[in-house]
Design an enzyme around this catalytic site. Structure first.
Site, PDB file in Angstrom:
ATOM      1  N   SER A 288      38.824  48.174  34.181  1.00  0.00           N
ATOM      2  CA  SER A 288      37.459  47.778  34.889  1.00  0.00           C
ATOM      3  C   SER A 288      37.100  49.562  34.616  1.00  0.00           C
ATOM      4  O   SER A 288      37.952  49.698  35.971  1.00  0.00           O
ATOM      5  CB  SER A 288      38.276  47.027  35.713  1.00  0.00           C
ATOM      6  N   HIS A 313      35.502  46.130  31.237  1.00  0.00           N
ATOM      7  CA  HIS A 313      35.369  45.175  31.853  1.00  0.00           C
ATOM      8  C   HIS A 313      34.994  45.759  32.921  1.00  0.00           C
ATOM      9  O   HIS A 313      34.666  46.591  33.019  1.00  0.00           O
ATOM     10  CB  HIS A 313      36.837  44.583  32.771  1.00  0.00           C
ATOM     11  N   ASP A 315      32.355  45.840  36.405  1.00  0.00           N
ATOM     12  CA  ASP A 315      32.326  44.921  37.674  1.00  0.00           C
ATOM     13  C   ASP A 315      31.600  45.131  38.730  1.00  0.00           C
ATOM     14  O   ASP A 315      30.853  46.255  38.791  1.00  0.00           O
ATOM     15  CB  ASP A 315      34.018  45.179  38.895  1.00  0.00           C
ATOM     16  N   MET A 317      29.448  44.167  41.588  1.00  0.00           N
ATOM     17  CA  MET A 317      29.235  43.983  43.168  1.00  0.00           C
ATOM     18  C   MET A 317      28.354  43.830  43.795  1.00  0.00           C
ATOM     19  O   MET A 317      27.525  45.505  43.702  1.00  0.00           O
ATOM     20  CB  MET A 317      30.745  44.836  43.730  1.00  0.00           C
ATOM     21  N   HIS A 346      32.036  40.666  35.029  1.00  0.00           N
ATOM     22  CA  HIS A 346      32.018  39.415  36.433  1.00  0.00           C
ATOM     23  C   HIS A 346      31.225  39.894  37.046  1.00  0.00           C
ATOM     24  O   HIS A 346      31.543  40.988  37.799  1.00  0.00           O
ATOM     25  CB  HIS A 346      33.750  40.520  36.090  1.00  0.00           C
ATOM     26  N   MET A 348      30.489  39.514  40.475  1.00  0.00           N
ATOM     27  CA  MET A 348      30.594  39.422  42.067  1.00  0.00           C
ATOM     28  C   MET A 348      29.313  39.518  43.034  1.00  0.00           C
ATOM     29  O   MET A 348      29.611  40.392  43.568  1.00  0.00           O
ATOM     30  CB  MET A 348      32.030  40.251  42.820  1.00  0.00           C
ATOM     31  N   MET A 420      41.947  35.021  40.158  1.00  0.00           N
ATOM     32  CA  MET A 420      41.612  36.816  40.663  1.00  0.00           C
ATOM     33  C   MET A 420      43.070  36.835  41.016  1.00  0.00           C
ATOM     34  O   MET A 420      43.604  35.733  41.693  1.00  0.00           O
ATOM     35  CB  MET A 420      40.853  36.232  41.131  1.00  0.00           C
ATOM     36  N   ASP A 458      43.168  39.041  36.838  1.00  0.00           N
ATOM     37  CA  ASP A 458      42.349  40.371  37.331  1.00  0.00           C
ATOM     38  C   ASP A 458      42.430  40.529  38.580  1.00  0.00           C
ATOM     39  O   ASP A 458      42.676  40.211  39.546  1.00  0.00           O
ATOM     40  CB  ASP A 458      40.706  39.255  37.153  1.00  0.00           C
TER      41      ASP A 458
HETATM   42  C1  DX5 Z   1      37.858  43.268  42.337  1.00  0.00           C
HETATM   43  C2  DX5 Z   1      37.623  43.383  41.101  1.00  0.00           C
HETATM   44  C3  DX5 Z   1      38.632  43.954  39.958  1.00  0.00           C
HETATM   45  C4  DX5 Z   1      39.824  45.177  40.181  1.00  0.00           C
HETATM   46  C5  DX5 Z   1      40.261  45.901  39.246  1.00  0.00           C
HETATM   47  O1  DX5 Z   1      37.331  43.133  43.038  1.00  0.00           O
HETATM   48  O2  DX5 Z   1      36.984  42.271  40.043  1.00  0.00           O
HETATM   49  O3  DX5 Z   1      38.259  43.806  38.603  1.00  0.00           O
HETATM   50  O4  DX5 Z   1      38.551  45.892  40.495  1.00  0.00           O
HETATM   51  O5  DX5 Z   1      41.226  46.588  39.279  1.00  0.00           O
HETATM   52  P1  DX5 Z   1      42.898  46.472  39.524  1.00  0.00           P
HETATM   53  O6  DX5 Z   1      43.470  46.646  38.365  1.00  0.00           O
HETATM   54  O7  DX5 Z   1      42.709  48.381  40.156  1.00  0.00           O
HETATM   55  O8  DX5 Z   1      42.692  45.516  40.989  1.00  0.00           O
HETATM   56 ZN    ZN Z   2      37.028  42.369  38.453  1.00  0.00          ZN
END
Ligand code: DX5
Ligand code: ZN
Length: 546
Positions: A288, A313, A315, A317, A346, A348, A420, A458
């Site tokens: 990620s 991956h 993320d 946000m 992913h 969010m 999660m 994750d």
């Molecule tokens: C959390 C994310 C994860 C996260 C993974 O909000 O969806 O993908 O960043 O990072 P680690 O492995 O450091 O938890």
């Molecule tokens: Zn994620």
């Protein structure tokens, strides 16, 4: 029509093909696992994604042709064709039996010989070196007739010892056959030895280029690289193309991999349940890129890919669904240009239904939305858009959320479920131990509903938690801090891969023990297990084996 499978679906079907092939070979007591496995991704991409073909109408005039010139990959070939829908996959059990359509070397389909030939097979192979010439005949005829059909030909590196391959190489460029694509299964092994010792083929790239072919080189086990090469080739005019697919003979079963002994040998039948478990245990590592030093995403993608990551991956946000903001579709669009590695987005974000189109356009391969961010109607809308675009749909569920029962009837259209193990928002958080029970419970519900997709872990995944989530059912591992939290990204990924191997071998050993063949299994796997002996606690077992 092509079947045009989505990335994760394709990945799963290739695995299923290996599983079918090994069952057929074990049942027959002979056959070629090595080449079936080295060419599994190549044949899978062609039949499940690229070629125009109709399993219900094998002689459809507009079909693309696949000529399996090397032919020894027959069990894998039959498996791929049966998964594509040409025959019932149960028929694989008749492999190499008298009267079967599945002979040791493939027999060309003809309507008059319906019961003795296999629908979809265009060429009777077995004598090496001939298929490329046959392909030239088909490609030339189609070109002269102004037809659009394309011809794909699988050749072997052992097969390339045949002089006829090089005569064909000359002829194809003379006739400027840009509708012909050869794919070289460059697994470096022929019969009982290594190609470069028996008859050196390198520099193979230069050889084909000298024959005036367009040459592309890929990792033949990376689906995305094969897809990418095939679509780039479509734009080349006036020349035939060859993809040099660097592969590993026997890929998928560790003790068979890169071992000439497994060119044409069947595993004992009693090993089959463990071999099937091994194939289903493959772990995909998905770094990620929000973790570690801020930004510099390009460098992070490149370094992870170089270290052998399977997915990236991403993320997303929005500062509303989660407290922080990361990056959006424009960043992904930019990153898409630097690599073909599958992108696992992913989301969010609030109201993903309003934004998912941007992520489709950006070039994601997997797009996951949160159950907490959409209702069933919105989910269905998102799902439709993703399926239409050929993108793997995913659904993510937070630690505190109950598994919503409305998901059950959509499971066939969900390629991945992220469970999660932290509350989303930041990388580098501590793994929530209770999420293990949650994962195991969810996997139980999913299995009882015949879910075939992947489980993705994750949040807080590292060298210690990886084995736990693997045991709970996860096969895709997101790792932020464990990959980017310290500067040596390469070592970090190697370390995770090592832990993944330990997790898999532990599971296989347990299964061997339950099935009463522990020492037998350790013996056949010895060389693979020696480096892991201490971690697996099998030093004495190994010692006992002569
Ligand atoms: C959390 C994310 C994860 C996260 C993974 O909000 O969806 O993908 O960043 O990072 P680690 O492995 O450091 O938890
Ligand atoms: Zn994620």
């Amino acid at each position: 029509m092509a079947l045009k499978m989505r990335y994760l679906e394709l990945n799963r079907k290739v695995r299923d093909a290996r599983m079918l092939a090994i069952q057929g070979i074990a049942e027959a007591g002979s056959g070629h696992p090595g080449a079936s496995f080295s060419a599994a991704e190549i044949m899978g991409v062609l039949y499940f994604h690229k070629m125009k073909h109709r399993p219900s109408d094998p002689l459809w005039e507009e079909r693309d042709y696949f000529i399996n010139s090397k032919a020894h990959s027959a069990p894998g070939f039959y498996a791929v064709l049966s998964i594509a829908g040409y025959i019932d996959s149960k028929e694989i059990k008749t492999l190499r039996k008298l009267g079967s359509r599945l002979q040791g070397h493939p027999v060309r389909y003809s309507e008059r010989q319906k019961n003795h030939s296999f629908p979809g097979i265009e060429y009777s192979g077995g004598s090496e070196g001939i298929g490329l010439s046959v392909s030239i005949g088909i490609a030339l005829a189609k070109k002269r007739d102004g037809e659009k059909n394309r011809v794909y030909t699988l050749i072997g590196d052992g097969e390339s010892n045949e002089g006829q391959i090089w005569e064909a190489a000359m002829a194809a460029s003379k006739f400027r056959l840009d509708n012909l694509v050869a794919i070289l299964d460059r697994n470096m092994i022929q019969q009982d030895g290594f190609t470069e010792e028996i008859m050196p083929l390198d520099p193979v790239r230069d050889k084909w280029a000298a024959f005036n072919w367009n040459v592309v080189e890929v990792n033949g086990h990376k689906i995305e690289q094969i897809i990418d090469a095939l679509s780039r080739i479509e734009k080349v005019e006036d020349k035939p193309s060859i993809i040099i697919a660097n592969t590993t003979k026997g890929k998928g079963i560790k003790h068979m991999a890169n071992n000439p002994q497994w060119h044409g040998k069947a595993p004992p039948k009693k090993h089959v349940p463990i071999l099937l478990e091994e194939l289903q245990s493959e772990i995909l590592i998905a770094p990620s890129i929000i973790a570690g030093e801020p930004e510099n995403y390009e460098e992070k993608v490149r370094r992870a890919e170089r270290a052998g990551a399977d997915l990236i991956h991403l993320d997303i946000m929005d500062g509303k669904f989660v407290p922080t903001t990361s990056f959006f579709a424009d960043t992904i669009k930019h990153l898409r240009k630097i690599s073909s590695i599958p992108f696992d987005a992913h989301l969010m974000i609030e109201k993903p239904v309003n934004h998912v189109e941007d992520y489709i356009d950006a070039g994601c391969d997997i797009v996951t939305v949160h159950v907490e961010a959409c209702n069933e109607m919105e989910f269905v809308e998102i799902n439709k858009m993703l399926l239409k675009a050929g993108i793997s749909p995913g659904i993510a569920i937070n630690p505190g959320t109950q598994f919503p029962s409305w998901l059950i009837e959509h499971l066939d259209n969900i390629d991945v479920m992220i469970i999660m193990s932290v509350n989303p928002g930041f990388a580098g958080q501590k793994f929530i131990p209770e999420s293990l029970d949650k994962m195991a419970g969810t996997v139980k519900i999913l299995k009882s509903n015949n879910y075939k997709g992947f489980i993705e872990a994750d949040g807080g995944i590292d060298a210690t938690t990886l084995q736990q989530v693997f045991d709970a059912g996860a096969r895709i591992m997101v790792a932020g801090n464990a990959v980017y939290g310290s500067p040596d990204i390469n070592s970090n990924i190697i370390q995770l891969r090592h832990k993944a191997n330990v997790a898999i071998e532990t599971k296989l050993l347990e299964l061997a023990t339950i099935n009463d063949m522990r020492s037998d299994w350790i013996k056949s796997r010895k060389n693979m297990l020696i480096p892991l002996a201490r971690e697996l606690g099998i030093e004495e077992d190994l010692h006992a084996i002569k």
